[in-house]
Scaffold this active site. Structure first.
Site, short mmCIF file in Angstrom:
data_model
loop_
_atom_site.label_atom_id
_atom_site.label_comp_id
_atom_site.label_asym_id
_atom_site.label_seq_id
_atom_site.Cartn_x
_atom_site.Cartn_y
_atom_site.Cartn_z
N LEU A 517 -4.24 3.91 0.88
CA LEU A 517 -4.09 4.33 2.10
C LEU A 517 -3.14 3.29 2.94
CD1 LEU A 517 -7.58 5.22 3.24
CD2 LEU A 517 -5.76 6.78 2.84
N GLY A 518 -3.17 2.06 2.35
CA GLY A 518 -2.16 1.11 2.97
C GLY A 518 -2.44 -0.35 2.35
N GLY A 519 -1.75 -1.31 2.85
CA GLY A 519 -1.99 -2.51 2.57
C GLY A 519 -1.34 -3.49 3.52
N GLY A 521 -1.94 -7.84 5.07
CA GLY A 521 -1.45 -9.03 4.66
C GLY A 521 -2.59 -9.64 3.63
N VAL A 525 -6.04 -1.19 0.89
CA VAL A 525 -6.92 -0.09 1.58
C VAL A 525 -6.87 1.27 0.70
CG1 VAL A 525 -7.99 1.15 3.61
CG2 VAL A 525 -7.09 -1.09 3.79
N LYS A 539 -11.55 -1.36 1.61
CA LYS A 539 -10.60 -2.52 1.75
C LYS A 539 -10.89 -3.48 0.56
CE LYS A 539 -8.94 -4.61 5.38
NZ LYS A 539 -9.04 -5.43 6.65
N ASP A 634 -5.81 -10.29 16.69
CA ASP A 634 -4.46 -9.66 15.85
C ASP A 634 -4.38 -8.16 16.46
OD1 ASP A 634 -2.10 -9.51 14.31
OD2 ASP A 634 -3.34 -9.26 12.40
#
Ligand SMILES: *[C@@H]1O[C@H](CO)[C@@H](O)[C@H](O)[C@H]1NC(C)=O
Ligand SMILES: *[C@@H]1O[C@H](CO)[C@@H](O)[C@H](O)[C@H]1NC(C)=O
Ligand SMILES: *[C@@H]1O[C@H](CO)[C@@H](O)[C@H](O)[C@H]1NC(C)=O
Ligand SMILES: *[C@@H]1O[C@H](CO)[C@@H](O)[C@H](O)[C@H]1NC(C)=O
Ligand SMILES: *[C@@H]1O[C@H](CO)[C@@H](O)[C@H](O)[C@H]1NC(C)=O
Ligand SMILES: *[C@@H]1O[C@H](CO)[C@@H](O)[C@H](O)[C@H]1NC(C)=O
Ligand SMILES: *[C@@H]1O[C@H](CO)[C@@H](O)[C@H](O)[C@H]1NC(C)=O
Ligand SMILES: *[C@@H]1O[C@H](CO)[C@@H](O)[C@H](O)[C@H]1NC(C)=O
Ligand SMILES: *[C@@H]1O[C@H](CO)[C@@H](O)[C@H](O)[C@H]1NC(C)=O
Ligand SMILES: *[C@@H]1O[C@H](CO)[C@@H](O)[C@H](O)[C@H]1NC(C)=O
Ligand SMILES: *[C@@H]1O[C@H](CO)[C@@H](O)[C@H](O)[C@H]1NC(C)=O
Ligand SMILES: *[C@@H]1O[C@H](CO)[C@@H](O)[C@H](O)[C@H]1NC(C)=O
Length: 804
Positions: A517-519, A521, A525, A539, A634
């Site tokens: 789904l994404g990455g 730092g 995921v 994750k 963050d």
């Protein structure tokens, strides 16, 4: 009108005014040929703004008033309580033996302006201009003009200015003066910083325009530290003008210009309001600063600085120092070092830097007992290091430094060993502005210096560690209990709590981690489906040590609390060094994708406003509703996830910090993402929940505009890659009452102007430089809900300075 004609015109004007007898007999703006000015005499410009005369530089320190024994002829602002010189004639030739009846400033019969003492010439305008033939004009005068320019001029209406101080400036550029070069004669106008606070002599840094563009450089050793190419000039001027129009002190009162023709190329700035006191200066640390006098605070206010950080100029603090851009004082010695010449430091001359309190252990050929101390997040020394290729581990790198007496530090990064011999220069601390280095420098110190310094810090460190350990221990205890419970029950789901998953189950659920789904730092995921067909996001954290840290932060923050606007942690998995976190899956992904990327789905206004309110509620819960603060650290669009109904959920607590209610000022490690970072991160002090408020303000502006706050602006000149900083525009438009133009054009005007204004106002308060001025998240929620209102926000100075 050529500039020369302008001066003639000005001269004529002065002369015609001069024809009438002066009303106050005490002062004059003119000296005619053959006349002279004694030490106690002054010339004052017609408008009373500038005074020329003899002066002794002085400077007030904590320990008293330091006054130079030397005398200079200069021009200063008549009426400003902080004595400020704008020009010095004899900057490198002071009058050292002042005699009240002998020392004079005289305009000789042949039109040469001369400072003499006891019949010897100390300074002459002809020498400065390097003209062997002095004007043979019949009657000449020297006039101090209303703009602070000292001009030697003939009395004939057609005569030209033969010499002017604006062509031979010191360190100050006044409105009306040129900064540039003459293409016919090749003459350049160069501004050179002062030597120190009480010596106006030629210092280390200069500022000039050459055929490539503007250059800020150091002369010895020669190093350019900032430049602005000629191609960027028109963009530069428009940005500068934009900045001046944002600041209420300068709005509509200063006009920056740039001229480039066959004869000359120059920059200048012109006052539209004569009552404004303003000057640009290249200060002793090599920064270009534009100051405006504030009558309210009775002090000079910086409206522009370049470079933004005082550390950027080469070696500005001298050897063995650390330069911290936003600290006061900016320069400090490295630990276990002392100032070499405190008297010089006091007047701002730090060229000698610092020296070791204890010499290194170098006499023994067998082995040195010296140790290394890490200095984190600094720019590595600017002197070229020696590369040690055969040092393949950090300890070998340290060893190779110890094998040289001259080696003072090493760095070991990406398996590369570098060691530094001799002075360490320009070790600048990460300030997130001009320098965001994450490098670590290992400084070599004598063992004698280190244990004592450790002892001093030990108590506070122990306190912090103890507190952190208690939190970690409780979390671990909980996890262990959960794991044990699960093993006993042989069940994976525990009512309401988080689940400890088996690695094999997660691998199965995610089809061997196939659907990414994404990455971020810290890891990647993956999408997965549990046996009960719950869709999950898993994750997988990278890197054993970093991953462990993030894992704990996440489990201990989001694992313990629940809120509709915080992403829900379903469970986790620890197996060997593998760390996985399992969340509910968010159908609509992260906010950044909707705001900046897919133009297919434009978030409508109601969704955006609800998003803003939701995120505010989530943060408010983190900050106010738990026994401890949880600071997310963050906040950015990437970390705001959207469910099927576009309910926002704050995610990614990997950097979150627990801070007990009375324990707010302990964090020193750097977290977060540039662009959303509050200035206090940069200064390395005080971290409070207000850092999240700041980041939230930045995100609000992006929700409003549908664009990144720093996005590339397409300009007429293709080469330009100038980045406009939206927050600065946003505040100025808000103050002008033009919020409409800030809203994402993709909405085609379909939005509530009242809500847009409220959102923009909240955002602008959130991004104030000083955390004290920012609202709390609960106040933000109240305003967004329409229960409360804010006044108009001021322009944050730091932000405005960052914009260029
Ligand atoms: C001012 O200068 C002019 C020209 O040199 C002179 O005629 C006049 O007397 C001076 N006034 C005073 C008050 O010194
Ligand atoms: C100088 O200051 C005095 C009083 O402080 C004021 O009356 C006068 O207008 C000022 N002059 C200028 C040129 O600003
Ligand atoms: C410092 O001393 C000089 C010369 O003695 C004097 O002119 C100046 O006003 C003093 N400055 C302060 C702030 O006392
Ligand atoms: C200058 O002043 C000193 C004492 O102040 C005196 O001795 C000397 O004679 C004076 N010189 C002239 C040329 O007036
Ligand atoms: C002034 O100059 C004369 C001649 O050069 C010299 O004898 C005298 O000592 C000087 N006076 C001072 C105070 O320096
Ligand atoms: C002064 O002018 C002469 C010739 O006109 C030139 O050779 C010399 O370099 C100049 N000096 C400076 C300091 O510009
Ligand atoms: C100076 O002025 C006088 C009288 O005004 C005139 O006769 C003379 O020619 C002038 N000299 C120069 C060099 O212009
Ligand atoms: C004044 O300057 C212009 C251009 O530099 C020149 O043509 C003219 O001769 C000058 N006039 C005098 C009187 O020197
Ligand atoms: C600066 O200080 C050093 C010694 O600390 C000295 O040698 C040097 O002359 C000073 N420079 C200036 C411009 O004061
Ligand atoms: C600024 O100056 C330029 C040239 O001198 C002029 O064209 C422009 O209209 C001025 N702008 C303002 C805002 O006064
Ligand atoms: C060399 O090392 C020995 C033992 O470590 C120590 O006693 C001696 O003082 C050292 N010599 C020097 C010159 O540092
Ligand atoms: C690296 O090479 C140098 C000679 O080039 C040698 O003196 C040194 O011992 C070597 N260091 C290591 C760690 O092998």
């Amino acid at each position: 009108m050529t500039p020369h004609q302008l001066y003639i015109f000005l001269g004529l004007l002065l002369f015609s005014l001069h024809g009438a007898p002066p009303c106050s007999a005490a002062v004059n703006d003119t000296l005619t040929a053959g006349e002279s000015l004694a030490v106690s005499d002054k010339l004052v410009s017609r408008n009373g703004k500038f005074t020329l005369g003899f002066f002794q530089p002085s400077f007030v320190t904590n320990s008293g008033n330091i006054t130079s024994p030397n005398w200079y002829v200069g021009i200063w602002f008549s009426n400003i309580s902080a004595f400020t010189t704008v020009w010095v004639a004899n900057r490198d030739n002071p009058v050292t033996d002042l005699q009240l009846n002998q020392t004079r400033l005289e305009l000789s019969k042949d039109g040469d302006l001369v400072i003499s003492s006891n019949a010897s010439i100390i300074w002459s305008s002809a020498t400065v201009a390097n003209t062997t033939t002095v004007t043979t004009m019949n009657t000449t005068s020297v006039i101090l003009a209303n703009n602070g320019n000292l001009m030697i001029i003939g009395s004939s209406p057609t005569s030209n200015v033969s010499w002017q101080s604006f062509d031979h400036p010191a360190d100050v550029m006044l409105p009306g003066a040129k900064f540039g070069w003459n293409k016919v004669t090749g003459a350049t106008i160069k501004y050179v910083s002062k030597k120190n606070l009480i010596d106006p002599g030629l210092g280390l840094y200069y500022f000039q325009l050459d055929n490539t563009g503007i250059v800020l450089a150091r002369s010895n050793p020669a190093k350019t530290y900032w430049s602005w190419s000629s191609q960027q000039s028109s963009k530069a001027i428009s940005l500068l003008n934009q900045m001046m129009s944002i600041n209420p002190q300068t709005r509509g009162r200063i006009n920056m210009t740039y001229v480039d023709n066959n004869e000359e190329e120059y920059y200048a700035y012109i006052l539209s309001d004569e009552s404004l006191y303003v000057y640009g200066v290249l200060d002793i640390s090599g920064q270009l600063i534009i100051n405006v006098w504030s009558q309210d605070t009775r002090s000079w206010q910086q409206v522009y600085t370049q470079p933004v950080s005082p550390c950027t100029a080469y070696a500005t603090c001298g050897p063995f120092t650390i330069c911290k851009g936003l600290a006061n004082p900016v320069c400090s010695c490295m630990e276990s070092f002392s100032q070499k010449s405190p008297q010089d430091w006091e007047v701002g001359n730090r060229t000698a830097g610092c020296f070791r309190n204890t010499p290194l252990d170098c006499g023994n050929t067998t082995s040195s007992t010296d140790v290394f101390q890490a200095i984190a997040r600094v720019q590595l020394p600017s002197n070229t290091p020696q590369s040690v290729d055969n040092a393949t581990t950090q300890s070998k790198c340290a060893q190779s430094c110890l094998s040289y007496c001259s080696c003072n530090a090493y760095s070991y990064e990406n398996n590369r060993c570098s060691i530094w011999h001799g002075d360490l220069l320009s070790v600048n601390s990460n300030d997130g502005i001009d320098n965001s280095s994450e490098d670590v420098l290992y400084l070599r110190l004598s063992t004698k210096d280190v244990p004592s310094s450790r002892k001093n810090n030990r108590k506070t460190i122990v306190g912090v560690i103890a507190a952190a350990c208690i939190v970690c221990f409780l979390v671990m205890l909980m996890l262990i209990l959960l794991i044990l419970k699960k093993k006993l029950l042989h069940a994976s789901q525990l009512g309401g709590g988080i689940v400890a998953f088996r690695y094999s189950d997660l691998r199965h659920a995610t089809k061997n981690f196939s659907e990414k789904l994404g990455g971020g730092g810290f890891g990647s995921v993956f999408k997965g489906v549990l046996s009960d067909s719950t869709i999950i996001a898993v994750k997988k954290l990278d890197g054993a040590r970093q991953g462990e840290k993030q894992f704990r932060a996440e489990v201990s923050s989001i694992g313990l609390i629940q809120h509709i606007n915080l992403v829900k942690l379903i469970g986790f998995c620890c197996k060997g060094d593998k760390r996985l976190l399992v969340y509910e899956h968010m159908e609509n992904g992260s906010l950044d994708a909707h705001l900046f990327q897919s133009k297919a789905t434009v978030l409508n206004w109601t969704t955006r406003y609800n998003l803003a309110t939701g995120v505010a509620r989530g943060l408010s819960y983190l900050h106010h509703s738990c026994k401890e603060y949880i600071i997310h650290c963050d906040i950015k669009p990437e970390n705001i996830l959207l469910d099927a109904l576009f309910t926002p959920k704050i995610a990614d607590f990997g950097m979150a910090a627990f801070v007990g209610r009375n324990f707010s000022r302990v964090l020193t490690t750097f977290r977060g993402t540039i662009g959303y970072l509050a200035p206090e991160w940069i200064s390395g002090v005080a971290i409070t929940p207000k850092v999240d408020v700041y980041s939230f303000g930045m995100v609000l502006l992006e929700i409003l505009s549908g664009k990144r706050n720093s996005h590339k602006v397409c300009t007429d000149d293709n080469n330009s890659n100038q980045v406009a900083f939206f927050p600065v525009t946003a505040i100025s438009k808000l103050l002008e009452g033009d919020v409409q133009s800030l809203v994402d054009p993709e909405l085609n005007g379909d939005f509530s102007l009242e809500e847009a204004e409220r959102l923009c106002k909240v955002a602008c308060w959130c991004i104030q430089d000083n955390e004290v001025n920012r609202p709390t998240m609960s106040e933000v929620v109240r305003v967004l809900e329409g229960l409360h209102n804010f006044d108009m926000p001021p322009m944050p100075r730091l932000l405005a300075a960052l914009a260029i």
